[in-house]
Motif scaffolding. Structure first.
Motif, PDB file in Angstrom:
ATOM      1  N   LEU A 228       4.132  -9.152   0.261  1.00  0.00           N
ATOM      2  CA  LEU A 228       5.135  -8.286   0.878  1.00  0.00           C
ATOM      3  C   LEU A 228       6.385  -9.051   1.283  1.00  0.00           C
ATOM      4  O   LEU A 228       6.329 -10.214   1.693  1.00  0.00           O
ATOM      5  N   GLU A 229       7.527  -8.359   1.186  1.00  0.00           N
ATOM      6  CA  GLU A 229       8.794  -8.907   1.648  1.00  0.00           C
ATOM      7  C   GLU A 229       8.772  -9.036   3.179  1.00  0.00           C
ATOM      8  O   GLU A 229       8.022  -8.335   3.876  1.00  0.00           O
ATOM      9  N   GLY A 254      -1.386  -4.718  -0.367  1.00  0.00           N
ATOM     10  CA  GLY A 254      -0.694  -5.731   0.418  1.00  0.00           C
ATOM     11  C   GLY A 254      -0.477  -5.281   1.848  1.00  0.00           C
ATOM     12  O   GLY A 254      -0.595  -6.077   2.800  1.00  0.00           O
ATOM     13  N   VAL A 255      -0.162  -3.992   2.034  1.00  0.00           N
ATOM     14  CA  VAL A 255       0.022  -3.437   3.381  1.00  0.00           C
ATOM     15  C   VAL A 255      -1.283  -3.524   4.166  1.00  0.00           C
ATOM     16  O   VAL A 255      -1.300  -3.944   5.336  1.00  0.00           O
ATOM     17  N   ILE A 256      -2.395  -3.148   3.533  1.00  0.00           N
ATOM     18  CA  ILE A 256      -3.692  -3.207   4.210  1.00  0.00           C
ATOM     19  C   ILE A 256      -4.030  -4.648   4.604  1.00  0.00           C
ATOM     20  O   ILE A 256      -4.481  -4.923   5.726  1.00  0.00           O
ATOM     21  N   GLN A 257      -3.785  -5.562   3.673  1.00  0.00           N
ATOM     22  CA  GLN A 257      -4.088  -6.971   3.937  1.00  0.00           C
ATOM     23  C   GLN A 257      -3.280  -7.504   5.110  1.00  0.00           C
ATOM     24  O   GLN A 257      -3.810  -8.162   6.005  1.00  0.00           O
ATOM     25  N   HIS A 258      -1.963  -7.202   5.127  1.00  0.00           N
ATOM     26  CA  HIS A 258      -1.119  -7.718   6.210  1.00  0.00           C
ATOM     27  C   HIS A 258      -1.453  -7.033   7.529  1.00  0.00           C
ATOM     28  O   HIS A 258      -1.436  -7.691   8.584  1.00  0.00           O
ATOM     29  N   ALA A 259      -1.745  -5.751   7.494  1.00  0.00           N
ATOM     30  CA  ALA A 259      -2.124  -5.049   8.716  1.00  0.00           C
ATOM     31  C   ALA A 259      -3.363  -5.706   9.341  1.00  0.00           C
ATOM     32  O   ALA A 259      -3.426  -5.932  10.553  1.00  0.00           O
ATOM     33  N   SER A 260      -4.339  -6.032   8.492  1.00  0.00           N
ATOM     34  CA  SER A 260      -5.559  -6.678   8.981  1.00  0.00           C
ATOM     35  C   SER A 260      -5.259  -8.041   9.598  1.00  0.00           C
ATOM     36  O   SER A 260      -5.818  -8.399  10.648  1.00  0.00           O
TER      37      SER A 260
END
Length: 336
Positions: A228-229, A254-260
């Protein structure tokens, strides 16, 4: 190396004439039976095919190409095998082509327009009967690249070439409707590259519904990647949105991964919806709610349309649009 006459004789290529003689039919009937053409009865066809298989007969494709002007091969040009969506699409195209008696040459352009042009030139030069093409970008006119080779485009908009699409706008709206129906009032959108019309349409469908029935917290752009940017990561970390629609599944993952990583629980703290239904969507943690692209149906239509153009270049150029569907899994829930 043995030079026994028996070995030399056994190495001789079995010809169509040999099959016709063994089957006790005319050369024309043998040809009709093996190629699935002409007027020949079912019993005769089955008899000839059985004899041909027993004799290990293989068609001489070079001779057939010289005789018919066709090679029995199709080209498939894709932009990026790193994206599992394209692996799934390639399998679907190959299956559909194989069912019609064609083999497929596949190439990946790695998102490079220069490689894309080289791939088109190579396919044409190799004499494929037709090309299924998933371009990197939309093009006003792509006919100069294909040199009169029958071609069908998937997903992109290319002037002068037949196209197979999904209803991207309706798909984006489906994603937004799902989130609003769950009760989300603060929704963010992370699109893929907006230079592509299909991406603009899926995000426009989502945004129009969100702005009418909820609140659009942010609208950001990311590459077709789970990396993600910085501005997307920061938007997630601010926790202003209770749900995010991502314009592609890779971005959603990618959103799920970064949120986690930042301590957000999906879907308890943040609901996420993707678009494409790539194979990874089912095995992500949690499994991804997404919009299904009917890849099998689109691939089958692309092959059917292409073979119609192979048979007759005068076929009218069409744009076929398939419906999308919401696939509800575990990455979305009501906001706490």
């Amino acid at each position: 190396m043995s030079t026994d006459p028996a070995d030399v004789k056994s190495a001789k290529r079995v010809t169509l004439k040999d099959v016709a003689k063994a089957a006790e039919v005319s050369l024309a009937s043998a040809s009709y039976a093996i190629n699935g053409t002409g007027s020949v009865g079912d019993q005769v066809r089955a008899h000839v095919l059985k004899i041909a298989e027993a004799m290990c007969y293989r068609q001489n494709l070079s001779a057939r190409a010289m005789r018919t002007g066709r090679t029995g091969a199709l080209g498939l040009i894709l932009p990026d095998f790193a994206n599992p969506f394209f692996t799934s699409l390639a399998q679907s195209v190959i299956r559909s082509a194989r069912a019609q008696g064609y083999c497929v040459f596949v190439t990946d352009t790695e998102g490079d327009p220069n490689q894309e042009r080289k791939a088109m030139h190579l396919m044409v030069e190799r004499g494929v009967d037709g090309i299924v093409w998933f371009p990197i970008h939309d093009l006003e006119n792509g006919t100069a690249l294909i040199n009169d080779t029958p071609t069908v485009v998937i997903d992109r908009t290319v002037g002068g070439i037949e196209q197979v699409h999904a209803d991207y706008h309706a798909g984006g709206r489906l994603a937004a409707e799902h989130l609003v129906a769950l009760g989300h009032k603060r929704i963010g959108v992370v699109s893929g590259p907006m230079s592509v019309l299909s991406m603009r349409e899926r995000c426009a469908g989502a945004i129009a519904f969100i702005e009418q029935h909820a609140g659009l917290v942010f609208n950001l752009t990311n590459a077709f990647s789970y990396d993600l940017e910085a501005d997307v990561r920061m938007a997630i970390e601010r926790r202003d949105a209770t749900a995010i629609f991502a314009g592609a599944d890779l971005i959603a993952l990618g959103v799920i991964q970064h949120a986690s990583r930042t301590g957000l629980r999906v879907p308890d703290d943040l609901s996420v919806v993707g678009f494409d239904d790539i194979p990874w969507a089912q095995i992500s943690a949690p499994p991804l709610t997404t919009i299904e692209m009917p890849v099998e149906e689109m691939a089958a239509e692309a092959i059917d349309a292409l073979l119609r153009r192979v048979e007759s270049r005068a076929q009218p150029r069409r744009k076929v649009v398939f419906e999308t569907a919401l696939i509800e899994r575990k990455s979305t829930s009501r906001p706490l």
